[in-house]
Design an enzyme around this catalytic site. Structure first.
Site, mmCIF file in Angstrom:
data_model
loop_
_atom_site.group_PDB
_atom_site.id
_atom_site.type_symbol
_atom_site.label_atom_id
_atom_site.label_comp_id
_atom_site.label_asym_id
_atom_site.label_seq_id
_atom_site.Cartn_x
_atom_site.Cartn_y
_atom_site.Cartn_z
ATOM 1 N N GLY A 141 1.102 5.119 4.979
ATOM 2 C CA GLY A 141 -0.176 5.020 4.292
ATOM 3 C C GLY A 141 -1.284 4.438 5.140
ATOM 4 O O GLY A 141 -2.419 4.290 4.664
ATOM 5 N N ASP B 274 6.467 -4.230 -1.692
ATOM 6 C CA ASP B 274 5.861 -3.095 -1.001
ATOM 7 C C ASP B 274 6.864 -1.952 -0.928
ATOM 8 O O ASP B 274 8.066 -2.143 -1.149
ATOM 9 C CB ASP B 274 5.442 -3.523 0.416
ATOM 10 C CG ASP B 274 4.350 -2.648 1.001
ATOM 11 O OD1 ASP B 274 4.046 -1.594 0.409
ATOM 12 O OD2 ASP B 274 3.806 -3.029 2.061
ATOM 13 N N LYS C 134 7.424 1.517 8.135
ATOM 14 C CA LYS C 134 6.294 1.493 7.229
ATOM 15 C C LYS C 134 5.045 1.932 7.980
ATOM 16 O O LYS C 134 5.027 1.945 9.198
ATOM 17 C CB LYS C 134 6.082 0.092 6.641
ATOM 18 C CG LYS C 134 7.170 -0.301 5.646
ATOM 19 C CD LYS C 134 6.913 -1.668 5.025
ATOM 20 C CE LYS C 134 5.536 -1.799 4.436
ATOM 21 N NZ LYS C 134 5.243 -0.762 3.428
ATOM 22 N N LYS D 61 14.590 7.435 0.473
ATOM 23 C CA LYS D 61 14.104 6.649 1.605
ATOM 24 C C LYS D 61 15.230 5.931 2.350
ATOM 25 O O LYS D 61 15.010 5.375 3.425
ATOM 26 C CB LYS D 61 13.073 5.615 1.126
ATOM 27 C CG LYS D 61 11.874 6.219 0.402
ATOM 28 C CD LYS D 61 11.061 7.112 1.296
ATOM 29 C CE LYS D 61 9.908 7.787 0.562
ATOM 30 N NZ LYS D 61 8.975 6.849 -0.054
ATOM 31 N N SER E 236 2.130 5.049 -2.374
ATOM 32 C CA SER E 236 2.348 5.580 -3.724
ATOM 33 C C SER E 236 3.246 4.691 -4.557
ATOM 34 O O SER E 236 2.970 4.445 -5.738
ATOM 35 C CB SER E 236 2.934 6.993 -3.634
ATOM 36 O OG SER E 236 4.180 6.986 -2.963
ATOM 37 N N THR E 237 4.346 4.183 -3.972
ATOM 38 C CA THR E 237 5.258 3.341 -4.752
ATOM 39 C C THR E 237 4.613 2.002 -5.083
ATOM 40 O O THR E 237 4.763 1.486 -6.195
ATOM 41 C CB THR E 237 6.571 3.125 -3.982
ATOM 42 O OG1 THR E 237 7.037 4.372 -3.466
ATOM 43 C CG2 THR E 237 7.640 2.548 -4.894
ATOM 44 N N GLU F 255 0.091 -4.957 6.157
ATOM 45 C CA GLU F 255 1.364 -5.054 5.448
ATOM 46 C C GLU F 255 2.325 -6.000 6.161
ATOM 47 O O GLU F 255 3.006 -6.807 5.526
ATOM 48 C CB GLU F 255 1.996 -3.666 5.320
ATOM 49 C CG GLU F 255 1.291 -2.766 4.319
ATOM 50 C CD GLU F 255 1.837 -1.363 4.307
ATOM 51 O OE1 GLU F 255 1.723 -0.703 3.259
ATOM 52 O OE2 GLU F 255 2.374 -0.905 5.339
ATOM 53 N N THR G 129 0.846 -1.188 0.000
ATOM 54 C CA THR G 129 0.000 0.000 0.000
ATOM 55 C C THR G 129 0.884 1.242 0.000
ATOM 56 O O THR G 129 1.940 1.264 0.627
ATOM 57 C CB THR G 129 -0.897 0.016 1.243
ATOM 58 O OG1 THR G 129 -1.799 -1.091 1.172
ATOM 59 C CG2 THR G 129 -1.696 1.309 1.342
#
Length: 266
Positions: A105, A89, A102, A129, A35-36, A111, A33
């Site tokens: 989002g 992910d 993480k 990142k 944008s990437t 995840e 989940t």
């Protein structure tokens, strides 16, 4: 497409595009989940349409499930899949030991469950990142709504004895209301600045009553694919210690990513 994307978006795209090549017919694939990860889903949808690729995807959020179905990917639940070949992910941060933060989002619980139910986890990210120490990005902690202020106080008290620079936390909001995860929980974002021992912090956080899960992914990620704005790609494998460098040439496309504006993080 290359003329419409920012350097960061280009970096996310090339990482996702390279990772999509890892998926083979018949695989069961965890779909992240953020944008990437959304770029990945679009790239896999393109392979489904143009190459006839057939695999089953296990999404880590309702948003990812909706996008996957939209682009033609067969979606199943983790209960149906039971075990996955690979999860791909994004990450909000990763360090040299492949520890991750993480949850930017809001889907950290699903995840982490999906990633740990996989033979391998591949992280796709832009170069920004990569950090020396985790913690500049706020650490998400999923908590149950009941008594969340008490849970918050317990967390902040615990942080006094941890190797971190800051101890403040904030309840994630959506407008004037607390953010609600797919499981009906809230998220506390911990503003730590620097995390000296991610493994210890993760273990201690999960012992606090009211905490469901935290956004530290330790000993879960196997491979990191880092994208750069000029099309370069770096693949790092923690198991072999090898690093490979490639380059992806941009090809104009019918704006297949135009509707990704709501996917802000990871």
């Amino acid at each position: 497409m290359s003329g419409e994307l920012s350097p960061i978006d280009k970096a996310k795209f090339v990482a996702a595009k390279r990772a999509s090549d890892l998926v083979e017919d018949g695989m069961r694939v965890g779909l992240g989940t953020g944008s990437t990860a959304a770029w990945l889903v679009r790239c896999l949808g393109e392979r489904v349409r143009e190459e006839g690729l057939r695999f089953r995807g296990v999404p880590t959020s309702t948003r990812t499930a909706e996008l996957a179905r939209e682009v033609g990917i067969t979606v199943i639940s983790l209960d149906e899949a039971r075990w996955l070949d690979v999860t791909i992910d994004g990450a909000d941060e990763f360090d040299g030991n492949f520890n991750l933060i993480k949850g930017g989002g809001g889907a950290l619980l699903q995840e982490k469950i999906v990633a740990t139910a996989s033979d391998q986890m591949v992280v796709i990210a832009d170069a920004a990142k990569r950090v020396e120490h985790l913690g500049a990005f706020p650490l998400p902690v999923e908590v149950i709504p009941f008594g969340w202020p008490t849970t918050q106080a317990l967390i902040e008290e615990m942080l006094v004895s941890m190797d971190v620079m800051g101890r403040n936390s904030t309840l994630r909001m959506t407008g004037d209301a607390p953010y609600v995860t797919d499981e009906g929980n809230h998220i506390l974002d911990l503003h730590l600045g620097r995390i000296g021992d991610p493994r210890q912090l993760s273990l201690v956080l999960n012992q606090i009553p009211g905490v469901v899960e935290n956004g530290l992914f330790v000993d879960i990620c196997d491979t990191v694919i880092v994208g750069f704005g000029d099309g370069r790609i770096e693949l790092r494998d923690i198991n072999t210690g090898e690093t490979e460098n490639e380059r992806l040439d941009f090809v104009e496309n019918e704006n297949m990513f135009a509707d990704l504006g709501d996917w802000k993080r990871d």
